[in-house]
Design a protein around this motif. Sequence first.
Motif, PDB file in Angstrom:
ATOM      1  N   GLY A 172       0.780  -1.233   0.000  1.00 46.11           N
ATOM      2  CA  GLY A 172       0.000   0.000   0.000  1.00 46.11           C
ATOM      3  C   GLY A 172       0.804   1.271   0.000  1.00 46.11           C
ATOM      4  O   GLY A 172       0.236   2.367   0.054  1.00 46.11           O
ATOM      5  N   SER A 173       2.122   1.183  -0.054  1.00 50.58           N
ATOM      6  CA  SER A 173       2.930   2.407  -0.086  1.00 50.58           C
ATOM      7  C   SER A 173       2.715   3.128  -1.415  1.00 50.58           C
ATOM      8  O   SER A 173       2.344   2.519  -2.417  1.00 50.58           O
ATOM      9  N   VAL A 174       2.924   4.436  -1.420  1.00 47.43           N
ATOM     10  CA  VAL A 174       2.641   5.239  -2.600  1.00 47.43           C
ATOM     11  C   VAL A 174       3.740   5.096  -3.643  1.00 47.43           C
ATOM     12  O   VAL A 174       4.907   5.382  -3.379  1.00 47.43           O
ATOM     13  N   ARG A 175       3.377   4.661  -4.819  1.00 41.32           N
ATOM     14  CA  ARG A 175       4.300   4.569  -5.946  1.00 41.32           C
ATOM     15  C   ARG A 175       4.460   5.948  -6.580  1.00 41.32           C
ATOM     16  O   ARG A 175       5.549   6.406  -6.846  1.00 41.32           O
ATOM     17  N   TRP A 176       3.334   6.604  -6.833  1.00 41.31           N
ATOM     18  CA  TRP A 176       3.322   7.992  -7.298  1.00 41.31           C
ATOM     19  C   TRP A 176       1.922   8.555  -7.100  1.00 41.31           C
ATOM     20  O   TRP A 176       0.966   7.817  -6.851  1.00 41.31           O
ATOM     21  N   GLU A 177       1.793   9.853  -7.190  1.00 43.84           N
ATOM     22  CA  GLU A 177       0.485  10.490  -7.084  1.00 43.84           C
ATOM     23  C   GLU A 177       0.441  11.718  -7.984  1.00 43.84           C
ATOM     24  O   GLU A 177       1.462  12.371  -8.224  1.00 43.84           O
ATOM     25  N   LYS A 178      -0.733  12.016  -8.500  1.00 43.96           N
ATOM     26  CA  LYS A 178      -0.936  13.205  -9.323  1.00 43.96           C
ATOM     27  C   LYS A 178      -2.166  13.935  -8.810  1.00 43.96           C
ATOM     28  O   LYS A 178      -3.278  13.418  -8.878  1.00 43.96           O
ATOM     29  N   GLU A 179      -1.945  15.143  -8.311  1.00 41.19           N
ATOM     30  CA  GLU A 179      -3.064  15.924  -7.800  1.00 41.19           C
ATOM     31  C   GLU A 179      -3.843  16.577  -8.933  1.00 41.19           C
ATOM     32  O   GLU A 179      -5.040  16.856  -8.796  1.00 41.19           O
ATOM     33  N   SER A 180      -3.171  16.819 -10.040  1.00 41.05           N
ATOM     34  CA  SER A 180      -3.823  17.458 -11.185  1.00 41.05           C
ATOM     35  C   SER A 180      -2.894  17.355 -12.382  1.00 41.05           C
ATOM     36  O   SER A 180      -1.749  16.921 -12.257  1.00 41.05           O
ATOM     37  N   ILE A 181      -3.395  17.773 -13.539  1.00 41.08           N
ATOM     38  CA  ILE A 181      -2.554  17.878 -14.724  1.00 41.08           C
ATOM     39  C   ILE A 181      -2.653  19.298 -15.258  1.00 41.08           C
ATOM     40  O   ILE A 181      -3.613  20.029 -14.970  1.00 41.08           O
ATOM     41  N   THR A 182      -1.677  19.689 -16.029  1.00 41.37           N
ATOM     42  CA  THR A 182      -1.704  21.001 -16.682  1.00 41.37           C
ATOM     43  C   THR A 182      -2.109  20.785 -18.128  1.00 41.37           C
ATOM     44  O   THR A 182      -1.507  19.982 -18.839  1.00 41.37           O
ATOM     45  N   ALA A 183      -3.151  21.455 -18.562  1.00 43.29           N
ATOM     46  CA  ALA A 183      -3.637  21.275 -19.933  1.00 43.29           C
ATOM     47  C   ALA A 183      -4.270  22.565 -20.442  1.00 43.29           C
ATOM     48  O   ALA A 183      -4.617  23.455 -19.666  1.00 43.29           O
ATOM     49  N   ALA A 184      -4.391  22.631 -21.767  1.00 44.76           N
ATOM     50  CA  ALA A 184      -5.016  23.797 -22.411  1.00 44.76           C
ATOM     51  C   ALA A 184      -6.003  23.300 -23.451  1.00 44.76           C
ATOM     52  O   ALA A 184      -5.788  23.424 -24.655  1.00 44.76           O
ATOM     53  N   PRO A 185      -7.129  22.720 -23.018  1.00 44.45           N
ATOM     54  CA  PRO A 185      -8.109  22.176 -23.966  1.00 44.45           C
ATOM     55  C   PRO A 185      -8.720  23.262 -24.834  1.00 44.45           C
ATOM     56  O   PRO A 185      -8.934  24.397 -24.391  1.00 44.45           O
ATOM     57  N   PHE A 186      -8.947  22.930 -26.091  1.00 48.59           N
ATOM     58  CA  PHE A 186      -9.582  23.831 -27.053  1.00 48.59           C
ATOM     59  C   PHE A 186      -8.795  25.124 -27.258  1.00 48.59           C
ATOM     60  O   PHE A 186      -9.350  26.168 -27.586  1.00 48.59           O
ATOM     61  N   GLY A 187      -7.485  25.076 -27.027  1.00 54.15           N
ATOM     62  CA  GLY A 187      -6.679  26.262 -27.260  1.00 54.15           C
ATOM     63  C   GLY A 187      -6.780  27.314 -26.177  1.00 54.15           C
ATOM     64  O   GLY A 187      -6.247  28.425 -26.313  1.00 54.15           O
TER      65      GLY A 187
END
Length: 569
Positions: free
Chosen positions: A185-200
């Motif tokens: 159960g130890s954390v391998r990795w985590e992502k709280e969010s992503i950076t994106a620019a949908p539709f320009g």
Amino acid sequence: MWKRRSVLATGAALSAGTGLASVGAGAAETDTDELPDPDRDPGPNEDWSSHRGDPGHARYIADGHEFSGGELEAAWSVEGAGAGSVAVDDETVYTPTDDGVVALDATDGTVVWENTDIDAGTPSVAGESVYLSGTEVVALDRTDGSVRWESEFDPEEEIVWQTVAYGGVYAVADGTLYALEADDGSVRWEKESITAAPFGNEEDEYEFVTPPAAANGVIYSVTGAGPIALEPETGTEVWQEGTYIGPRVNTIYATSAAVGYDAGAEVGWPLYDAQTGESIAIGDGMSEMAFGEEIHVGSATNKGYSGGSIRGDEYSWDLDVTYTYGQPVISGKTVYAYLTQDTPNSEERNYDEVIVALNKYDGSEKWVLSKDDMPVGSIRAISGETIYVDHDGELVALRDESGGDDQPDEGDENDENDETDGENDEGDGSDDSGENDDADGGNGEQDGSDESGGNNDTDGGNGEGDGSDGGDDHQDGDDDSDTVGDDGDGDDGASADGNDSDAGTGNGGMEDTGNESNAENETDTGNDTDDTVPGFTTGTGLLGGAFGLEWLRRKAGADESTSVNEPSE
């Protein structure tokens, strides 16, 4: 709407292992240019090792058993276990119950072990553990049900479901996607969010809005910016598709061909190429969908039940019914679904609480098994020669007792294509009409609607809400919709499998009492209970002896003449 609400104040620590591991610690770098890879198997090679089938949660079995309705018998039942989603591995059935979690012998339904301290659902089996989700992710020892480890995320909302694949356990808690090591159960990795620019648009931060699915060597999820594929060892982005995400999205399903999620009745079921993320189809207004390699199947709002090609228009069919709900399972060449009809006075054909078997290529009826013939209900799992259903809150094993080999679909004009069609066949050699079911919802696998996602699998939520799979299924209105709970059955608090959350909101309709159209009627003239009355185990714990007595009572008052449709040739 779906931008990152806030950064978790403290991060998640786990009770097992030595605290938080650094992101990607010890993980081997993988060339993301080689992903997605359809040859990379995500996990156990079982028909139904996880709450919606396999780690892709699409409710699809490429080479599944071909059942004959006339050969099915109720082998056993367990009271209080029907509303939750189910996982089957090594002749053992794992499922949440009214009192906790139970492991049952698949042969006779006797209790192997029961843990009454755990309130969780959407089970997944891998290695020596059974993994479930609810207020936390928990791993139980599959031999005795004892807790091996449990997360300490303390989320504001229940965890819809976990996905176990590639040696890890993946789950979304409060908008953050976590990859945990399966052994401790130890954390391998985590992502709280992503950076994106949908539709320009300008770049912004977007959190994760659906639990994950696994296939093709990657982990799939959906963020506020659209669907995304990530490398499982490090969380490195493989592809991301910018698109509008409605407020109801909360589950995702995947096969080697496609990735799909329930975006609500106003949007339908968008499907994306599993390899590139390219938009390829939209199931207009559909819910409770399942899909495989070539075909998707599900119920369409106010449009009955239908199936069609994932790409192109080679296959397209509609079932001639109105307001019929039920999340399907695609097994082999056949679509199996529990359907209810809420307009019994319709002039069109009515299905009143029946399990129906349909040719996945053209939607033609193979056979129908009604509530008058057998204790039927929302389909929780299909494994080997057994269909597991929820019958009024009891888990019932309907088993093919013929003892023969899988029966070929002799009249299937697509058989030849099935065996040679390789790429396009969902393993059947042809379309899987909806095998990526999971329409299990996203929230639970509510089987009232079966694991329909987002609001169906509330597995309880609207997705795999098997009624309420704890936090496992998405509300499945009545099937396996997963909407953050369990199978859309509303099983596990979270998306249910009921409509196994798979998105749809299972609407059990009004009882249709005399409109069951069966191609041919077989008259059951014998009274031998060995032939006509299912046997039920009395074992220990939850086993329902009362169920058998009630079934005898019902059968005694029923007409001896039962109608079952012969498989269409």
